[in-house]
Structure formats: C-alpha cells, structure tokens
Design an enzyme around this catalytic site. Sequence first.
Site, PDB file in Angstrom:
ATOM      1  CE  LYS A 390      -3.806   2.139   2.103  1.00 24.13           C
ATOM      2  NZ  LYS A 390      -3.568   3.571   2.046  1.00 24.13           N
ATOM      3  NE  ARG A 395      -7.681   4.925  -6.718  1.00 25.78           N
ATOM      4  CZ  ARG A 395      -8.463   3.995  -6.193  1.00 25.78           C
ATOM      5  NH1 ARG A 395      -8.901   4.131  -5.005  1.00 25.78           N
ATOM      6  NH2 ARG A 395      -8.982   3.007  -6.987  1.00 25.78           N
ATOM      7  NE  ARG A 410      -9.734   8.314  -2.297  1.00 30.50           N
ATOM      8  CZ  ARG A 410     -11.058   8.458  -2.131  1.00 30.50           C
ATOM      9  NH1 ARG A 410     -11.654   9.591  -2.293  1.00 30.50           N
ATOM     10  NH2 ARG A 410     -11.770   7.438  -1.282  1.00 30.50           N
TER      11      ARG A 410
END
Length: 716
Positions: A390, A395, A410
């Site tokens: 992770k 993102r 995101r």
Amino acid sequence: MQFLVLADAFEKIENTAGRLGMARLLSSLFSCAKDAQECRQIAYMVQGSIAPAFEGLDLGMGERFAIAAVALCSGASEKRVEDTYKKEGDLGSAAQILLSKKSQMALSQEELSLEGVYSSFVKIAKTGGSGSQQMKIKALAQLLNSASPLEAKYIVRFALATLRLGVGEPTILDSLVQFQINRVMRNADVLRVNGEFEVQNLQLAILEKEEDEEKATDFQKAAYELKLSAEDAEKFSEIASNEKKPEKETGEKTAKEKSTGENAKAKEETGSDENPKAKKKKKLDISAFAKSKFGEVKFTIENIEENKNSFFLHVVFTIEEKKKMREEYERAFNLCSDIGEVAAAVYGKPTDMGKFSMKIFSPVRPALAERLSTAEEIIEKIGECAVEGKYDGLRMQVHRKGERVEIFSRKQERMTHMFPEIVSAAKELGAREFILEGEALAYNAAEDKYYSFQQTIQRKRKHGIQGMSEELPLHLFAFDILYADGVEYTYEEYSKRRNILEKILKGNKTIVPSKRIIAKTAAELEKFFNKCIAEGLEGIIAKDLKQPYIAGARKFAWIKLKRSYGALADSIDVVICGYYLGKGQRSEFAFGGLLTAVYNEESGKFETIAKIGSGFTEVEMGDFEEMLKKITVKEKPHELESELVPDFWTKLKYVISVTADEITLSPMHTCGKGKGEDAKGYALRFPRMVELRIDKGPAETTTVSEIEKMYRMQKK
Ligand code: ATP
C-alpha cells in the site's frame, strides 16, 4: 423550458429538509425538460455547476463584480447593494429585494430560458484574458436585466458559487429513478386498447402513502394512481363491455373487494351483490392489458376502482424494480463521473442504462477498500488472495488514446499538466488506448529512495512544474486496468486484469506494477505486511482474486490493513465545518480549533464528530487561519446537522485526516445519532490532526456507516 420553472423549483428545494422530498421536487423538474440537453443542464445547475468537476469550468465571479452587476440592472447604487447584502447576509436575496423594487414597467418583458441562462454561464466561465472581468459583469448584468426578482436571486447565487441547495449526486440519482417511473406512467401513448383506443390527457398523481421506504410493505413502495378523464373512461368502459371474457376471474377479486362507494350504493338500490358497471368491467382483463402496455417497467396492479366516470388503476412498482433502476443509474454515474451525462442518458435511452459503458477521458469513480484489523480476518473473509503493497502517495487514473493522455485525481480533477514524466511514460506503454490506475510517489533515483506523502504532495502545484518534476520525479505503481484497446475490463476478475496490466507495463521504468504476492494463509499475508512496513509503506491491500473492479464503491473486493492506529483500524477523514477562536497561549492566533463532520450517505447530510484542538504546528495554525477566513460563512451550512455552534461556520470544503484514541459515544455530536431521547452520536476521543487531504472532497470523508463499523471493530 423557462428559467423561472427552475428558479421556482430551487426555491422549493431550498425550503425542503429531507432527501426524499428534494428528490420528488427534482423529479418533477426533470419532467419539465423538453429534451436530454435540458435534463443535463438541470442536473449540473442544481449542484451549482455547469459541467462535471473534471472539466474544471468554474464561473469565477468575485463578489465585487456581482455587486456591480446587481447595481447596474437594479438602478440602485453599489453602496445600497452592499448595505442590503450586509443586512441579508446573501447577495442573491439582496438582488431579489432590489429588483422587486424596480418598477414593473422597467422590468424587461423578455423571458429567460434555461438554455439561455445556461449558455450565458458557460460563456462567462470561458471568458478569460485581459478585460474579462468587465465582460463577465456585462454578461451577468444582461441576464439580470431580463430576470424576475426570484430568478435574479438564483442567478446571483449561481454566479458566486453560493447556491448550495444541499442536493448531492445520490439525491439526483433517486430523482432520476422517480422521473423515469413517472414518465412511463404518464405516457399517454402506452395506454391503448385493442390498438384503437388512445387515452388523451392521462393524469397521474402520486399517492403519497408511505414516505419511509424501509418501513413500507412490498406493495406500498411506490403507489400511483392513474386517472382517466371522464370522456376517456366512457370509451374505456364501452370497450370493456365488448370484451368477451369469462364471468368469474380470479384476478378481479381485489378490484371487487376494494370497489368504491358506488358499488355499495348499487347494491343497496338493486338488492344485488353485482353492480352493473362492475359486471361490464369484469369483462376486460385490465391487469393483463395494463401490464402489456407498461411492460417497460414492472409493477403490480394493486387495485382497480371505478368512481363516477373515472377509472383508477392503483399500480405499484416493486422495490426490486426501483432498486435495479437505481443501481443501473448509480453504476452509470460511477463509470463516467458526470451526473449530466447520466441524466441525459436516462432521458434519451432509459432502457439501455444497464449497458452504459465507460468513456475514455471521463474519469471512472475509484474502487475503494474496506478495512479489517488482522491478517486472519482477511483470509477468513476472502481466502487465498493477492496482497499488494500500500503506497502512500497520489492516486492517479491515467487515460490514453493515441497521443492524448489525461491524468485524473482521486476526486476526478484533471491534473495532467502537473506530471509530465507520467504523461511521457504513458505514451510508451504497450496499448494505444487504456485506462489504468495506480499510486504515484516521489522517487529519488540517485538514492533509490521513495519519499513520503508530504514530499510527494508538493508535486501537486500550479507553478514551477518542470523544475519540480526533475527534483522530485514520480514513479507510478500501477495496480489496476479498467480498459485497454477496445476491451472494458471492469467486469473481469482481478487475476485477469492483473495479467493484462503486467503485459501492458512490461519494460517501462516509470510506470511499474505494484509489488504483490499471492497469500494462501494468514501467516504469509502477515509476513508480507511486516516487510512492507519495514520498507516504509503504509501497509497492504488484499484483493479478492475473483472480484471485478467495482467503481465508486467500498467493498470487500479490496481490504486494507494499515500500520496500527491504536484501537482504531484506520485514520479518519473529516470535513471542517467551523472553527473556534484561540484561547490563552493561542490567543495570538484567531484560530484555536476545528469543528469537523463526516458524511452520511443515507441522508446526504454531514454530521459532526469531533472538535479538534491538537496536532497542529504553529505554522499550520497560521495557515489554517488564512485558509478558513476565506471560507467563513454567516449561517450553518444547509447540509450540516450540528448541535454545537462554533465561533465561525465555514463552507464544507477542506478534508483533513485525523487519528484518535477511540470512537466513543457522546450526546454532543450528531454523527449517527438516533432519534430516541437518550440517543448519542459517535465522537472521537482525543482527536489529533494528521494532514490536510487535498485529494478528497467533502463527500469523500469517512462515512457515518464506516464510523459505525469501526466503532464495532474496536469493541471486538
Ligand atoms: P479511501 O481511498 O479508502 O477512501 P484513503 O484515501 O484515506 O481512503 P487509504 O485508506 O489510505 O486511502 O487506502 C486506500 C487508498 O490506498 C487507495 O485509494 C489508493 O489511493 C491507495 N493505494 C495504495 N496502494 C494501493 C494498491 N496497491 N491498490 C489499491 N490502492 C492502493
């Protein structure tokens, strides 16, 4: 459609508290649209926008300019506009008051249309360069010149981006379902008998029988009344009497049982059980007839009534049917992130909503991960699974078609220009067209070292992009593929998607696959988790090998396991809704702490969860003071439920991550608060700020239902 219809609906929505009521008003508004284009415009405008967020089309009108425009068209001095504004606390209401004082004769006779207002706003948003503010003022004044006082109120609020009706995407999706049901029911064309008889002026009224869907029985979910005009009803019964049907029909029982007072009257007069009209009616199998005509949407005929010359068909959409429509519309929205596109599609091709597919350069709403507390729980839940590192960065969703590449955040903002190295790398990959997702991290090639989130986030900037891309180049750890060269992969299981992804990435140095193992046991998962933590990653994300990519939803297809947060399984993201003044040591700062809230996706409202006074450095406190001053508002935001009153309310704009010792119950906070007298809400014990989440919007906070789950998890 007249703009006044929209303004009128806005006024009603503003005075409606519940999501159900708002959705109903909005569905009626969609019914007034003349085409798909107007549906699209309504869907954007009710949220105070003119395009989906990823288009980045903002009106950008400053207050000063709007004041000038209001003065120009109302004939009042700017000073008077300002005074009225101060008194009302809202420039829209001030414009409404000042315009209503303008003499009727002076008001323009020209009617504003939705189309006209919408395109003026698009023009205003696209006007840039020198002299653009003057042009914007002129365009706004032109609109206001033709506006009625009510229209002016909403035009001004729209221009200032202060509309805030509290209508979120879930409410719009609900209203589109309602709109489609109403439309099918209202469509006079569908009511034909034997192909000869066409009903004119078919009326439809919603039976507001049961507001609370959860409590309603299956038959009560949505009841409708179809009313035929007297003339039509006469023809209807003529045809009914010509039908040759057996006397006794089982399906007629409800109709007979629930028949109107007229039946009873007939019984009294003739002393017979049979009403002559009812006898005629029996000969037509209305159930079968109506079902065949309303085939587009399934429903059950609950009752058939005859009253004077009218027939009433009480029909009920089953909850399953409504749910299915809602799911299809939501999925469509998750695939394109464009509520206007969905509204237009519902208008144009309602029966094709299940086949809605993604479009390149329209960002897909991201799949999200559930939480569990241990490796054992994960294996118990999904069995053998993929376990990926992770990464704690940004993102990114990368879209490519030939030489065009776009990168979305995101929260679906376009941020392509900030990351030139990712754009170049995307053009080298082994597919001409694709949509892939990954987490980007700043990387130091000389030291072969990945930087922290705080360093990576510096790359999200407006200026000095080229220099920073050399100083802190990014690596994108790709973890999913949604589409490639004409094939949509969201329906495929994880294993297949991963194979395709690895093939496309082969040999690239900047966009690389996320590290991963396949774990059969909790021990294997735990070992990989510890390794990731030792390397400085945040934890792992376990992925169900058989699951598709579930856009826009938090499901157990992905499960995150992070470094420990004490009793909590995760940090919590909250939106700032107000702030307190500094006390004692902190009195040099106006800012002394935050009031924060989380999103309740059931009600579409925000509910308070914590007052946060620690975790800020002095620099951050100064920054917060500056930042919050700009978004201070006079009234509690419409979409916020709060029993606490901070020194200042703010717009719901900034999301921050917080940690806390635990989730507790408190009578002060509204998060998940029940209706009972002793009911308490969820609160955070010793909350501390971790960081500002610039990659999240207010509707992306941790939700009330997630807080409930985390509360239960910590009790285990
Ligand atoms: P969420 O995205 O779940 O709302 P969040 O933004 O606070 O929460 P986290 O809870 O830290 O983020 O975890 C999910 C995020 O982890 C994803 O949104 C994604 O940005 C990031 N991520 C990092 N590595 C991966 C990976 N290998 N697979 C999927 N997501 C990953």
